[in-house]
Scaffold this active site. Sequence first.
Site, short mmCIF file in Angstrom:
data_model
loop_
_atom_site.label_atom_id
_atom_site.label_comp_id
_atom_site.label_asym_id
_atom_site.label_seq_id
_atom_site.Cartn_x
_atom_site.Cartn_y
_atom_site.Cartn_z
N CYS A 122 -28.03 47.01 -19.40
CA CYS A 122 -27.35 48.31 -19.26
C CYS A 122 -28.33 49.46 -19.02
O CYS A 122 -27.91 50.57 -18.70
CB CYS A 122 -26.49 48.60 -20.48
SG CYS A 122 -27.46 48.83 -22.01
N CYS A 145 -16.02 0.62 -21.15
CA CYS A 145 -15.40 1.20 -19.95
C CYS A 145 -14.20 2.10 -20.28
O CYS A 145 -13.63 2.71 -19.38
CB CYS A 145 -14.97 0.11 -18.99
SG CYS A 145 -13.63 -0.96 -19.61
N HIS A 165 -9.96 -5.71 -23.28
CA HIS A 165 -9.83 -6.77 -22.26
C HIS A 165 -10.77 -7.94 -22.51
O HIS A 165 -11.04 -8.71 -21.59
CB HIS A 165 -10.09 -6.20 -20.86
CG HIS A 165 -11.41 -5.50 -20.72
ND1 HIS A 165 -12.60 -6.18 -20.59
CD2 HIS A 165 -11.72 -4.18 -20.71
CE1 HIS A 165 -13.58 -5.30 -20.47
NE2 HIS A 165 -13.08 -4.08 -20.56
N CYS A 210 17.16 -14.55 15.66
CA CYS A 210 16.93 -14.46 17.10
C CYS A 210 15.56 -13.86 17.40
O CYS A 210 15.09 -12.98 16.70
CB CYS A 210 18.01 -13.61 17.75
SG CYS A 210 17.84 -13.43 19.53
N CYS A 267 10.13 -20.01 22.32
CA CYS A 267 9.49 -19.39 23.48
C CYS A 267 8.44 -20.34 24.01
O CYS A 267 7.40 -20.54 23.40
CB CYS A 267 8.87 -18.04 23.09
SG CYS A 267 8.00 -17.23 24.45
#
Length: 542
Positions: free
Chosen positions: A119, A240, A245, A290, A323
């Site tokens: 200041c 993690c 897990h 088809c 075909c």
Amino acid sequence: MDYDSYDSASELAYSEGSGDTGDYGFDGAADEQPRARQAEYVVLSEDQLRERQQELTETTQAVLGLDAGSAAHVLRFCDWDANRAQEEWFGNAASFQEKTGLFDAPALLTNHQVTCQICFDSFFLKSMHASMCSHYFCQACWEGYVSNAISEGPAALNLRCPLPDCKAAVPRTVVRRVSSDQEQQKLDQYELRSYVEDSKRLTWCPAPNCQHAVECMKDIGADEPLDVLCKCGSSFCFTCKEEAHRPVDCVTVGMWLRKNSAESENANWILANTKPCPKCKRPIEKNQGCMHMVCSQCRSEFCWLCLGNWADHGERTGGYYSCNRYENAKKKGDYDEEQQKRENAKHALERYMHYYQRWAENDKARLQALETLDKFMTNKLETLSEITATPTSQLKFVTDAWYQVVDCRRMLKWTYAFGYYRFADDSATNKPQQEFFEFNQGQAEYYLEKLHGEVEKQLEPFLNNKKTSEEWKKYRETLIGLTDVTHSHFEKLVQELEKGLDGMLEQYRGIEQVEEEVQHAAQAKQTNSWTSKRNRQKGESG
């Protein structure tokens, strides 16, 4: 201090007051006996964390000869590792002090005025504050600087001198003189977060609104799973931060979860089940028999098999359901590459869906088992106690069975993610390991299904008071036996995955070879015995 510690997070109990002395047991924590081996992790409350943080700071303060604020600053710089902090400090003190901004404090002069460099007003020096760099600022400017820094977040912990080119750290004593009580509480909270989040051995429980942290008490690898059960009932992997897990490593879990959420399987499905319109190239799915296709976007008409213009097709090309052009081209090899791409995509999609469906179904069954267990504990435990005249403390074998089902469903779920990546290569070298893994996985799953059915369906007649006391005793023995057998099979499956399939397969082959040699030796001994006996009989008759 009284901490809750656990030997292994695979011993998940899923509620307060569960755990056991075995690798997969589920006995109540109140009954748990002291264990000889070291706990693998500790669950800590905020008060316990603050106590540990203060102890560490005080110890470092005494060793380094610093004040509490500077000691905490050094520890933060070293990720709250006291050993590293001491090595850095005593290894090259000058260099380390420069990096941390902890310079020697200057002598204070209090009999003259200086200009605040923010200041630009003049104040007596004794009413101003400075870092260890002797850059003095007035009380009001310090208050604004510190308040703004604290409002912006944890970066306020590493506050430096307000002058842009100065790297001196702002002492904690200065911060406390110019901040409010509320701001100091925020700063303390930031420091507690730093203590947990910057430390390699600590982590917050990821469950919503949980304020507990977990400290790992052993050395683990970068991708080694450590399943944790928090006091709030949430289970997660320390490494993690995903759901628990074990025994699958964190890399496999990350790949699997990313694959489940990615768009790659959508692309595989499109490639396997659609063909691009030969005109606008949009993917089209064939939904009737088809071969005459009409694109809904550009209205182009083409043959599904050869993608040729439908106007060129008729009876001479094979009719509506075949075909000849496609068949002839296929024989020449014109469509082999494109067809192979579709076949590969279809095979990859079918393989992924095989593993994903089993992963998802076991996860669903686990959640349903948790819900059923909660209802049993809340609404049916007392009823069963009254009907069977069994104290609730002796009905623990029922809840043990449910906890075993929950934990085994979780482990079984992740073995499918393991199998998806481990056996992606269909080569013959992987075949023995895959057969060995799937055999033991199948055995574990077989007994899990038996246990799940026994505790879920066979318990209902007792709750409806349709069975005798003798049948209740037999049911108790059956359920306890199934729980133990299921535990044993999953323990073996977990060991295979954690120790490596190759090594375990060789170990089992070695055991089988020894058993065969023992059997051959026994047969040879018996044959020799019969031969000697016959020879003796011939000699006596002669």
